[in-house]
Design an enzyme around this catalytic site. Structure first.
Site, PDB file in Angstrom:
ATOM      1  CG  ASP A   1      -8.150  41.300  57.608  1.00 34.58           C
ATOM      2  OD1 ASP A   1      -8.220  41.515  58.826  1.00 34.58           O
ATOM      3  OD2 ASP A   1      -7.093  41.393  56.961  1.00 34.58           O
TER       4      ASP A   1
ATOM      5  CE  LYS B   1      -7.082  44.542  57.176  1.00 34.74           C
ATOM      6  NZ  LYS B   1      -6.669  44.852  58.566  1.00 34.74           N
TER       7      LYS B   1
ATOM      8  NE  ARG C   1      13.433  49.715  61.893  1.00 38.00           N
ATOM      9  CZ  ARG C   1      12.809  50.648  61.206  1.00 38.00           C
ATOM     10  NH1 ARG C   1      13.080  50.821  59.932  1.00 38.00           N
ATOM     11  NH2 ARG C   1      11.914  51.429  61.794  1.00 38.00           N
TER      12      ARG C   1
END
Length: 318
Positions: free
Chosen positions: A236, A183, A30
């Protein structure tokens, strides 16, 4: 051609991994100045300064130059996903939209796939999540992630897998979303434990009880327990609770040490804890670890008081 929206560490790492495999990748950022710098140097000086972009990767400042694509990977922070979809009508349902963020939207209390489906109901929506640090993916180190989709999952799995990036497929989108979101909250708590000098035994206990919280909420919302036991959940969780590469873990460690954390670094677990507590309250689910993280992050409780509250909870059967 694969399009990637978001030139942070993870978006850039995916661009590098896919580009090295020979796929044409268009990466959108962006910030026009960042785009010009990346075009000139062929590096992301902020996020991954030591990694060169393959020739197959081009960098763009206009989303119209990135879509349509075989798949569009949305690599923006969770709390920015709704604004990205609302602000750019060029992101349509002409190609699969794959969320690459982890968390729960504070406004709607929805995960990334639900947000995509709400705003682009005609699109194939999926999520890519699991235990993968951007630096490892960009360096070509072996990484396995979860791709959750109910449509075109096998095709997306083939498209986005490389020799070093192995994707496992599931249709349990809720489980994959919540594993990746929750997590981060537990990783903050694990960082607090280590930062406060409470030791490895305490971290192991915290990780285990945090995982129990993850299971309670995820299953109440319709997730399958085996999904939480897979890469997008337990995998994770282990990674982010045991490595200082995790921003959530580092933030928690700063809380535990009583030091100031860099406010420019996105810590998804802060907003996720707040959103998850609202979800859990509506379901009558007790989440003491999440509550501790939210209270510490908001400054409503001191560290010693938070530890004392957790340790003084009623004894019970595991």
């Amino acid at each position: 051609m694969i399009g990637i929206l978001g030139a942070g560490a993870f978006g850039t790492a995916l661009a590098v991994a896919l580009g090295r495999s020979g796929r044409a990748v268009r990466l959108w950022a962006r910030d026009a100045d960042q785009v010009r710098a990346m075009q000139a140097t062929r590096r992301n000086a902020v996020a991954l300064p030591d990694v060169d972009l393959p020739e197959t990767v081009s960098v763009h400042a206009e989303i119209a130059e990135v879509v349509p694509a075989e798949a569009l990977l949305l690599c923006v922070p969770m709390q920015a996903l709704a604004a990205l979809l609302d602000g750019h009508t060029g992101i349509d349902g002409s190609c699969p939209l794959v969320a690459c963020c982890k968390g729960v939207d504070l406004t709607s209390l929805r995960g990334p796939v639900a947000l995509i489906r709400d705003r682009r109901p005609e699109a194939v929506a999926a999520i890519l999540t699991g235990p993968g640090f951007a630096a490892d993916i960009a360096r070509g180190l072996p990484t396995a992630l979860t791709l959750a989709a109910t449509e075109r999952g096998a095709a997306l799995q083939d498209l986005l897998s490389t020799q070093t990036l192995r994707l496992y497929r599931t249709d349990d989108i809720i489980g994959a979303e919540l594993g990746g979101a929750l997590k981060n909250v537990v990783a903050i708590a694990a960082g607090v434990v280590i930062g406060a000098g409470l030791g490895e035994s305490a971290r192991a206990a915290l990780l285990t009880r945090g995982y129990a919280e993850m299971l309670r909420l995820a299953m109440a919302l319709g997730a399958r327990p085996e999904t939480l036991a897979g890469l997008s959940g337990l995998g994770d969780l282990v990674l982010t609770c045991t490595s200082a590469q995790s921003r959530n873990f580092r933030y928690g460690a700063a809380l535990g040490q009583g030091t100031v954390f860099d406010p420019s670094v996105t810590v998804e677990g802060i907003a996720t804890a707040r959103a998850v507590l609202r979800l859990a309250a509506g379901l009558g689910i007790d989440m003491p670890v999440t509550a501790m993280v939210d209270a510490l992050a908001s400054g409503r409780i001191a560290l010693n008081d938070a530890i004392a509250r957790l340790m003084s909870r009623p004894l019970k059967q595991e």
